[in-house]
Design a protein around this motif. Structure first.
Motif, PDB file in Angstrom:
ATOM      1  N   UNK A   3      -6.854  39.965  65.623  1.00  0.00           N
ATOM      2  CA  UNK A   3      -6.230  41.259  65.877  1.00  0.00           C
ATOM      3  C   UNK A   3      -5.776  41.961  64.612  1.00  0.00           C
ATOM      4  N   UNK A   4      -5.312  41.159  63.653  1.00  0.00           N
ATOM      5  CA  UNK A   4      -4.785  41.775  62.436  1.00  0.00           C
ATOM      6  C   UNK A   4      -5.877  42.511  61.668  1.00  0.00           C
ATOM      7  N   UNK A   5      -7.134  42.076  61.843  1.00  0.00           N
ATOM      8  CA  UNK A   5      -8.208  42.716  61.095  1.00  0.00           C
ATOM      9  C   UNK A   5      -9.101  43.548  62.017  1.00  0.00           C
ATOM     10  N   UNK A   6      -8.593  43.821  63.197  1.00  0.00           N
ATOM     11  CA  UNK A   6      -9.343  44.590  64.173  1.00  0.00           C
ATOM     12  C   UNK A   6      -9.728  45.955  63.589  1.00  0.00           C
ATOM     13  N   UNK A 207      10.022  38.694  75.648  1.00  0.00           N
ATOM     14  CA  UNK A 207       9.321  38.949  74.392  1.00  0.00           C
ATOM     15  C   UNK A 207      10.233  38.791  73.165  1.00  0.00           C
ATOM     16  N   UNK A 208      11.505  38.453  73.363  1.00  0.00           N
ATOM     17  CA  UNK A 208      12.325  38.059  72.206  1.00  0.00           C
ATOM     18  C   UNK A 208      12.005  36.610  71.813  1.00  0.00           C
ATOM     19  N   UNK A 209      11.338  35.887  72.701  1.00  0.00           N
ATOM     20  CA  UNK A 209      11.004  34.484  72.416  1.00  0.00           C
ATOM     21  C   UNK A 209       9.906  34.384  71.380  1.00  0.00           C
ATOM     22  N   UNK A 210       9.932  33.306  70.634  1.00  0.00           N
ATOM     23  CA  UNK A 210       8.805  33.011  69.763  1.00  0.00           C
ATOM     24  C   UNK A 210       7.578  32.725  70.634  1.00  0.00           C
ATOM     25  N   UNK A 211       6.422  33.040  70.094  1.00  0.00           N
ATOM     26  CA  UNK A 211       5.189  32.835  70.858  1.00  0.00           C
ATOM     27  C   UNK A 211       5.025  31.372  71.283  1.00  0.00           C
ATOM     28  N   UNK A 212       5.449  30.433  70.435  1.00  0.00           N
ATOM     29  CA  UNK A 212       5.198  29.027  70.808  1.00  0.00           C
ATOM     30  C   UNK A 212       5.992  28.629  72.055  1.00  0.00           C
ATOM     31  N   UNK A 213       7.129  29.258  72.296  1.00  0.00           N
ATOM     32  CA  UNK A 213       7.849  29.009  73.550  1.00  0.00           C
ATOM     33  C   UNK A 213       7.066  29.554  74.746  1.00  0.00           C
ATOM     34  N   UNK A 243       8.340  47.324  69.107  1.00  0.00           N
ATOM     35  CA  UNK A 243       6.879  47.233  69.216  1.00  0.00           C
ATOM     36  C   UNK A 243       6.247  46.382  68.122  1.00  0.00           C
ATOM     37  N   UNK A 244       6.970  46.176  67.023  1.00  0.00           N
ATOM     38  CA  UNK A 244       6.461  45.308  65.945  1.00  0.00           C
ATOM     39  C   UNK A 244       6.176  43.895  66.462  1.00  0.00           C
ATOM     40  N   UNK A 245       6.817  43.518  67.566  1.00  0.00           N
ATOM     41  CA  UNK A 245       6.575  42.219  68.196  1.00  0.00           C
ATOM     42  C   UNK A 245       5.088  41.988  68.477  1.00  0.00           C
ATOM     43  N   UNK A 246       4.384  43.091  68.745  1.00  0.00           N
ATOM     44  CA  UNK A 246       2.972  42.988  69.133  1.00  0.00           C
ATOM     45  C   UNK A 246       2.031  43.366  67.988  1.00  0.00           C
ATOM     46  N   UNK A 247       2.600  43.749  66.857  1.00  0.00           N
ATOM     47  CA  UNK A 247       1.759  44.287  65.784  1.00  0.00           C
ATOM     48  C   UNK A 247       1.904  43.503  64.478  1.00  0.00           C
ATOM     49  N   UNK A 248       3.123  43.406  63.972  1.00  0.00           N
ATOM     50  CA  UNK A 248       3.252  42.869  62.619  1.00  0.00           C
ATOM     51  C   UNK A 248       4.217  41.686  62.493  1.00  0.00           C
ATOM     52  N   UNK A 251       4.290  36.084  64.417  1.00  0.00           N
ATOM     53  CA  UNK A 251       3.489  35.466  65.491  1.00  0.00           C
ATOM     54  C   UNK A 251       2.945  36.492  66.487  1.00  0.00           C
ATOM     55  N   UNK A 252       2.805  37.730  66.036  1.00  0.00           N
ATOM     56  CA  UNK A 252       2.272  38.777  66.919  1.00  0.00           C
ATOM     57  C   UNK A 252       0.827  38.461  67.342  1.00  0.00           C
ATOM     58  N   UNK A 253      -0.001  38.070  66.387  1.00  0.00           N
ATOM     59  CA  UNK A 253      -1.397  37.788  66.735  1.00  0.00           C
ATOM     60  C   UNK A 253      -1.512  36.575  67.657  1.00  0.00           C
ATOM     61  N   UNK A 254      -0.645  35.590  67.436  1.00  0.00           N
ATOM     62  CA  UNK A 254      -0.648  34.426  68.336  1.00  0.00           C
ATOM     63  C   UNK A 254      -0.307  34.851  69.764  1.00  0.00           C
ATOM     64  N   UNK A 255       0.626  35.780  69.876  1.00  0.00           N
ATOM     65  CA  UNK A 255       1.010  36.271  71.198  1.00  0.00           C
ATOM     66  C   UNK A 255      -0.182  36.940  71.886  1.00  0.00           C
TER      67      UNK A 255
END
Ligand SMILES: *Cc1c(COP(=O)(O)O)cnc(C)c1O
Ligand code: SF4
Length: 446
Positions: A3-6, A207-213, A243-248, A251-255
């Motif tokens: 996603x980061x290089x999309x 979505x405040x959780x870390x992706x690994x949770x 919105x940065x949660x899903x972008x930058x 662990x945004x890309x992991x999500x």
């Protein structure tokens, strides 16, 4: 997909560090320095009773400070004097002027919160499910096919809404805090309930959780034991508040990859995004976040309450729904503000709510008319105001259950006497001189 290089990325985004202010730091918010001292003191008074938390993105990118105090996003996150009853406000203001101890402030705050119906709609007593004769605290199972899961790491938000219906859990009221903290119990409950089709992960904001949770809770659901769980919904306001949660975020890309794995496994994945105003959808980062979530195959559905001071007119809702449709979001619910917290400040009479809904829905195309409402999440279920009409000379509200504690109540029209000022189901009287509503044999309203 990386996603980061999309290559379809629309906006170059600088990562941003999450910086948040709580009520102890109200005085340190630079943007507030220009406001009159009295107004800042009033905020301080209210913030000692109702939850307050706001991050820098909301302050700098969402609020239009030239329009304060009327700015809708300012009203959404910053406390206002009239959110408390006048007596409550005066008592806290008087106390704060006298240089009180923390314990004194806390004691009064607890007392004043008790008057604000901290747990509406019997959430705690009526919906807690059992597993092997034990109660499972972080789950709520009210409607047959859907279970709500409150992961313990997801019980805060990136900012707090002043009208929040879950506010009690943000002010340290441990008794009222849902928590499970245990993926294993969730999985066992889901496996034991083949009648379930929907899991709704909620908070706070998951979505405040870390992706690994999130992975720990959700990845298992791709196994055959959970084939009956067709839909995974995640309730969130992060598309607005962070919105940065899903972008930058790190662990945004992991999500996004997690969402994509669930979609590939055949799940319907829906982000139930909480929106109150079209202004939340205008920033480039908000749009980039929506675009990236949609690129995973997840659906974004939008819901939110109708609120005085924020969105109580038809044009605001029409523009909100239109913008959502343009961005590929599906409008889902317009809620009636619940009977809790700062409701006195935000409530809109049901009659007016219906006019606003109708005024907005008739302006938008069919794709925008998927929003149901105005809907009350009341004790017996979700009740929608379908309209106001006259039957046999009596002016009435036409109501229906969208969801019912008894599934057989759903979609049966029923009628209440028209009341211009009523703001909630329990203030309505049955029409035509009936002694009670049809469902009250099973579930009394009063
Ligand atoms: C709204 C809600 C649901 C989901 O209902 P849908 O009509 O399927 O969106 C589930 N549980 C509770 C307690 C709810 O309030
Ligand atoms: S996003 Fe939802 S849970 Fe969080 S503060 Fe707002 S209303 Fe409350």
């Amino acid at each position: 997909m990386e996603y980061a290089r999309d290559a379809r990325r629309l906006h170059a985004v600088e990562p941003r560090k999450f910086k948040v202010y709580t009520h102890h730091q109200l005085d340190q918010i630079p943007a507030l320095a220009g406001l009159p001292a009295e107004q800042r003191f009033e905020m301080q008074v209210v913030a000692n009773v109702l939850p307050f938390r706001v991050n820098e993105y909301v302050i700098e990118d969402l609020i239009d400070w030239d329009r304060v105090p009327d700015d809708p996003i300012f009203q959404l996150v910053f406390p206002q004097r009239d959110m408390l009853a006048p007596e409550s406000f005066s008592r806290m203001a008087d106390l704060l002027r006298g240089d009180p101890s923390r314990a004194e402030v806390r004691a009064l705050a607890t007392e004043l919160r008790g008057d604000l119906n901290p747990h509406p709609a019997g959430q705690m007593e009526l919906n807690v499910p059992r597993l092997d004769d034990e109660t499972v605290d972080g789950l709520q199972h009210k409607y047959r096919e859907t279970v709500l899961f409150f992961p313990s790491q997801g019980q805060v938000c990136h900012s707090y809404c002043t009208f929040c219906f879950r506010w009690a859990q943000f002010v340290g009221d441990k008794e009222l805090r849902f928590a499970l903290g245990e993926a294993d119990k969730l999985h066992r409950y889901l496996a034991a309930h083949p009648e379930l089709s929907d899991l709704l992960v909620t908070g706070g904001d998951p979505m405040v959780m870390k992706t690994h949770h999130l992975e720990g809770y959700l990845d298992a659901l791709t196994q055959p034991a959970y084939d009956h769980i067709q839909t995974i919904r995640i309730g969130t306001k992060a598309l607005t508040f962070w919105p940065y949660r899903f972008v930058s975020d790190a662990d945004a890309d992991d999500l996004l990859r997690l969402l994509e794995r669930l979609v590939r496994a055949g799940k319907h994945v829906a982000l139930m995004a909480h929106y109150n105003h079209w202004r939340e959808l205008e920033t480039p980062i908000a749009r980039e976040a929506i675009r990236r979530v949609r690129a995973t195959g997840a659906v974004v559905r939008a819901q939110g309450p109708l609120l005085r001071h924020i969105n109580d007119d038809a044009d605001t809702w029409a523009r909100l729904w239109e913008t959502q449709v343009r961005l590929g979001i599906v409008p889902y619910y317009m809620f009636v503000e619940r009977d809790t917290g700062a409701r006195r400040y935000f409530e809109v009479p049901l009659a007016r709510a219906w006019e606003i809904y109708r005024g907005a829905i008739k302006q938008v195309s069919g794709l925008g008319r998927t929003a149901r409402g105005p809907s009350m999440s009341a004790n017996p279920g979700k009740v929608e105001v379908q309209g106001v009409t006259e039957i046999g000379g009596e002016k009435v509200f036409v109501l229906r259950f969208i969801q019912g504690r008894n599934a057989d109540w759903v979609q049966r029209p029923f009628f209440a006497r028209y009341d211009e000022t009523a703001t909630w189901l329990n203030q309505l009287q049955p029409a035509f001189g009936e002694p009670k509503f049809f469902f009250e044999d099973e579930m009394p309203l009063r």
